[in-house]
Design a protein around this motif. Structure first.
Motif, PDB file in Angstrom:
ATOM      1  N   UNK A  99       0.822  -1.216   0.000  1.00 54.37           N
ATOM      2  CA  UNK A  99       0.000   0.000   0.000  1.00 54.37           C
ATOM      3  C   UNK A  99       0.850   1.257   0.000  1.00 54.37           C
ATOM      4  N   UNK A 127      -4.247  -8.884   3.342  1.00 59.12           N
ATOM      5  CA  UNK A 127      -4.013  -7.880   4.387  1.00 59.12           C
ATOM      6  C   UNK A 127      -5.349  -7.498   5.006  1.00 59.12           C
ATOM      7  N   UNK A 131      -8.634  -0.576  10.397  1.00 56.55           N
ATOM      8  CA  UNK A 131     -10.003  -0.051  10.570  1.00 56.55           C
ATOM      9  C   UNK A 131     -11.053  -0.924   9.895  1.00 56.55           C
ATOM     10  N   UNK A 133     -12.392  -1.392   7.020  1.00 58.36           N
ATOM     11  CA  UNK A 133     -13.459  -0.648   6.333  1.00 58.36           C
ATOM     12  C   UNK A 133     -14.066  -1.461   5.201  1.00 58.36           C
ATOM     13  N   UNK A 134     -15.373  -1.402   5.090  1.00 56.87           N
ATOM     14  CA  UNK A 134     -16.070  -2.087   3.988  1.00 56.87           C
ATOM     15  C   UNK A 134     -17.389  -1.359   3.723  1.00 56.87           C
ATOM     16  N   UNK A 135     -17.897  -1.444   2.492  1.00 63.99           N
ATOM     17  CA  UNK A 135     -19.130  -0.714   2.192  1.00 63.99           C
ATOM     18  C   UNK A 135     -20.308  -1.261   2.993  1.00 63.99           C
ATOM     19  N   UNK A 137     -23.522  -0.734   2.492  1.00 61.04           N
ATOM     20  CA  UNK A 137     -24.797  -0.980   1.797  1.00 61.04           C
ATOM     21  C   UNK A 137     -24.873  -2.352   1.139  1.00 61.04           C
ATOM     22  N   UNK A 142     -22.852 -10.523  -0.757  1.00 60.39           N
ATOM     23  CA  UNK A 142     -22.580  -9.657  -1.916  1.00 60.39           C
ATOM     24  C   UNK A 142     -21.158  -9.113  -1.854  1.00 60.39           C
ATOM     25  N   UNK A 143     -20.768  -8.680  -0.662  1.00 64.94           N
ATOM     26  CA  UNK A 143     -19.437  -8.102  -0.499  1.00 64.94           C
ATOM     27  C   UNK A 143     -18.358  -9.146  -0.792  1.00 64.94           C
ATOM     28  N   UNK A 146     -18.118  -9.849  -4.451  1.00 68.33           N
ATOM     29  CA  UNK A 146     -17.403  -8.770  -5.138  1.00 68.33           C
ATOM     30  C   UNK A 146     -15.892  -8.966  -4.987  1.00 68.33           C
ATOM     31  N   UNK A 147     -15.475  -9.285  -3.751  1.00 68.82           N
ATOM     32  CA  UNK A 147     -14.042  -9.455  -3.499  1.00 68.82           C
ATOM     33  C   UNK A 147     -13.499 -10.668  -4.270  1.00 68.82           C
ATOM     34  N   UNK A 149     -14.609 -11.710  -7.168  1.00 77.02           N
ATOM     35  CA  UNK A 149     -14.487 -11.307  -8.580  1.00 77.02           C
ATOM     36  C   UNK A 149     -13.280 -10.390  -8.778  1.00 77.02           C
ATOM     37  N   UNK A 150     -13.044  -9.490  -7.802  1.00 80.33           N
ATOM     38  CA  UNK A 150     -11.889  -8.594  -7.928  1.00 80.33           C
ATOM     39  C   UNK A 150     -10.582  -9.374  -7.815  1.00 80.33           C
ATOM     40  N   UNK A 151     -10.605 -10.457  -7.038  1.00 80.41           N
ATOM     41  CA  UNK A 151      -9.410 -11.295  -6.899  1.00 80.41           C
ATOM     42  C   UNK A 151      -9.286 -12.290  -8.055  1.00 80.41           C
TER      43      UNK A 151
ATOM     44  N   UNK B   3     -12.248  -7.985 -14.123  1.00 82.44           N
ATOM     45  CA  UNK B   3     -12.082  -7.191 -12.906  1.00 82.44           C
ATOM     46  C   UNK B   3     -12.500  -5.735 -13.132  1.00 82.44           C
ATOM     47  N   UNK B  82     -12.470   6.734   4.855  1.00 85.40           N
ATOM     48  CA  UNK B  82     -13.099   5.581   5.510  1.00 85.40           C
ATOM     49  C   UNK B  82     -12.170   4.369   5.583  1.00 85.40           C
ATOM     50  N   UNK B  84     -11.699   2.318   2.905  1.00 83.23           N
ATOM     51  CA  UNK B  84     -12.072   1.296   1.912  1.00 83.23           C
ATOM     52  C   UNK B  84     -11.131   1.311   0.707  1.00 83.23           C
ATOM     53  N   UNK B  91      -5.869  -5.667  -2.609  1.00 82.58           N
ATOM     54  CA  UNK B  91      -6.280  -6.973  -3.207  1.00 82.58           C
ATOM     55  C   UNK B  91      -5.163  -7.636  -4.011  1.00 82.58           C
TER      56      UNK B  91
END
Lengths: 363, 248
Positions: A99, A127, A131, A133-135, A137, A142-143, A146-147, A149-151, B3, B82, B84, B91
């Motif tokens: 990061x 990692x 904090x 953090x995650x959305x 809504x 669903x979350x 999403x992760x 698919x992103x991975x 992606x 936040x 996020x 990722x």
């Protein structure tokens, strides 16, 4: 034309001067090796050292967050990362997670330099940030989808079902993340980090804000991971680290001040230091026990309070197994020993000794 | 699904579900309706040689100043605040993908709102029994192209400030001021006496002046230099945002 193919011609073009053909070929070979290393980094699956950090330094303007860190984590090792607030734990974890970059020094993941080859793919490292953090809504499922698919994980539905089951989230999978308690959100964060069975898990204070039941649950999840990943676990809860980790790294003011197992650190940092102990005997041995204790080396009787059925002792002992066994013998000769414990838990003593030692070194 | 498509739809959905978009979108459409009614009133009082859409589009900057800062300020600055954003980058998703997806999601919402603002009066013109047509389909298309080109640059400005600023409110303010500067500065420089001797600069800025570009698009003139200038500036700002994403 012949000149065009000669080493002399090319050495003049490349290096701006004539160098011997052997030297030129040697340089060419070195360049080829470097190129080969860049194009074919070592395989991530065949390394014994999962994480290695060499002279890692990071500064933010004038503030030196970490300085000359050196440590390595063997494959499958669970290591606790301790230090007071602002010691540089999160900065180190963020550098390893890709990061932020390092100001100098190198960090290697699976033998590959992050600076040279970039961060390794998601299946190697996960990692979990401080904090978490995650959305809010999105629902848990669903979350996680999403992760997945992103991975770009294969068989995403099964991966999601696995981590939901592993982290005991199946019953809340359709709940919105915003509606979950802090403990459940931590578990969702952990489930996300465990997607795809990463080889290295970087957990930044995963137990922060959790109640003892949730901490126990988190420990249960981490200790039952089927693929046995390498875990770097940053925490302020020393008991947690003591119960869960094989080894400890203690940071203070950006410097690594201690690295080793509990026994190693105890020997190196607490040897011959005075530690306070509490003892209680049931049948009053009278002054005999106090006299025997006074004769022992490395023992000071700080207080001795007579109760109706026995005596409460506060003792200062030099940190040594021999001293402790002598004291136990002296106390138990004519009375029943019912209570025997340190005033400050061992790991806390180690931590305090290490940070004090670090401060003295820095000053 | 790749992606990039996943992240784009996620960003689009996140913004679409946010109450802020609903509020901003409603305000924007109310503003456009008011402006449209004012234009119609003006046309009823004095017959014009222009179509109403030409006059109405001259007020596009009002909608832009309202819409773009409020839509873009949350995109990166709020996610960073936040935490996020870190979870996304860890990722790892490359910064270029993150910035690109956020840019296109914001642009999609902006253009959707502009399309609604353009299409509704056009569809309603038959029912309103106006003595003059609002716009032809071709004019509508030309104006839409103008909006697509300029809004892309303005959204890129918003994304840039959202990347740099620590707080959404700071990003919104910086975007608002930058857009104001972009809209007003070329004309002001062209007219300023201090730049009287800089003919080349004045010519360049005169050509890129937003109302000159609008007039060209409305006449159906698509100048390559304008496209390059706006497109290049958009790409430059997005590239800066990608490079700066991890620095701030």
């Amino acid at each position: 034309m012949e000149e065009f193919f000669s080493a002399k011609f090319w050495s003049k073009i490349v290096f701006g001067k004539n160098i011997s053909p052997d030297r030129f070929l040697e340089k060419l070979r070195a360049f080829g090796t470097m190129l080969d290393k860049m194009l074919h980094p070592p395989s991530l699956m065949s390394v014994a050292v999962a994480v290695e950090v060499r002279n890692l330094t990071r500064s933010f303007g004038r503030l030196l967050a970490i300085s000359q860190l050196n440590f390595s984590l063997a494959d499958g090792e669970v290591v606790g990362f301790l230090g007071p607030n602002g010691a540089g734990k999160t900065t180190t974890l963020k550098i390893l997670a890709g990061l932020i970059g390092a100001s100098s020094g190198e960090a290697y993941l699976g033998g590959r330099s992050i600076a040279r080859h970039g961060r390794p793919p998601h299946h190697f490292l996960s990692y979990l940030g401080e904090n978490n953090a995650m959305p809010g809504q999105a629902s848990v499922a669903q979350y996680l989808r999403l992760r997945v698919r992103l991975r770009e994980l294969d068989d995403g539905d099964r991966a999601v079902a696995n981590v939901l089951q592993l982290c005991n989230l199946t019953n809340v999978r359709h709940r919105m993340i915003a509606q979950l308690s802090h403990g459940y959100r931590r578990r969702v964060g952990l489930a996300d980090a465990l997607l795809g069975h990463p080889r290295v898990l970087l957990l930044d204070e995963p137990t922060a804000g959790l109640d003892p039941c949730q901490v126990g649950e988190l420990r249960r999840i981490l200790s039952h991971l089927p693929h046995g990943p390498t875990i770097l676990f940053s925490s302020h809860v020393l008991g947690e680290v003591d119960a869960f980790c094989h080894r400890m790294l203690i940071l203070n003011a950006g410097r690594l001040i201690a690295d080793g197992t509990r026994q190693d650190l105890c020997q190196s940092l607490l040897a011959n230091s005075w530690q306070s102990w509490h003892a209680r005997t049931l049948v009053a041995g009278g002054d005999g026990a106090v006299a025997r204790l006074a004769q022992l080396d490395g023992v000071r009787v700080e207080s001795c309070i007579r109760r109706r059925h026995g005596i409460d002792y506060v003792l200062a002992l030099q940190e040594s197994e021999t001293v402790r066994s002598n004291v136990l013998q002296a106390l138990a000769r004519d009375a029943m020993l019912v209570h025997w414990e340190r005033d400050v838990p061992l790991l806390e003593s180690i931590f305090l000794a290490a940070t004090r030692h670090g401060l003295e070194e820095t000053s | 699904m790749s992606r990039i498509a996943t992240l784009f739809f996620h960003e689009w959905r996140q913004q679409a579900l946010a109450p802020a978009l609903l509020a901003v979108g409603s305000l924007f459409l109310i503003l456009q309706a008011c402006l449209f009614l004012l234009v119609l009133q003006f046309f009823n009082q004095e017959p014009q040689f222009l179509r109403p859409i030409c006059l109405w589009m001259k007020t596009f900057w009002l909608g832009t100043l309202l819409l773009v800062p409020l839509l873009t300020m949350r995109s990166i600055a709020e996610e960073r605040m936040l935490g996020t954003l870190d979870s996304l980058l860890s990722i790892p998703v490359p910064p270029a993908t993150v910035v690109g997806c956020k840019f296109f999601a914001c642009l999609a919402h902006t253009l959707t709102l502009w399309t609604i603002a353009l299409i509704l009066p056009w569809l309603a013109q038959g029912n309103l029994a106006l003595p003059f047509p609002f716009a032809t389909g071709q004019e509508l298309f030309h104006n839409f192209l103008f909006l697509a080109l300029t809004q892309a640059l303005y959204v890129a400005v918003g994304i840039f400030w959202s990347t740099v600023a620590a707080q959404p409110i700071l990003a919104g303010t910086a975007t608002f001021l930058s857009l104001l500067l972009l809209l007003l500065a070329p004309r002001a420089i062209c007219q300023a006496a201090a730049f009287a001797n800089h003919a080349g600069l004045r010519h360049f800025l005169g050509r890129q002046e937003i109302f000159t570009v609008l007039a060209e698009f409305q006449w159906g003139i698509f100048d390559c230099r304008t496209l390059l200038c706006y497109g290049g500036a958009t790409l430059f700002l997005l590239s800066c945002s990608m490079l700066l994403l991890r620095r701030f």
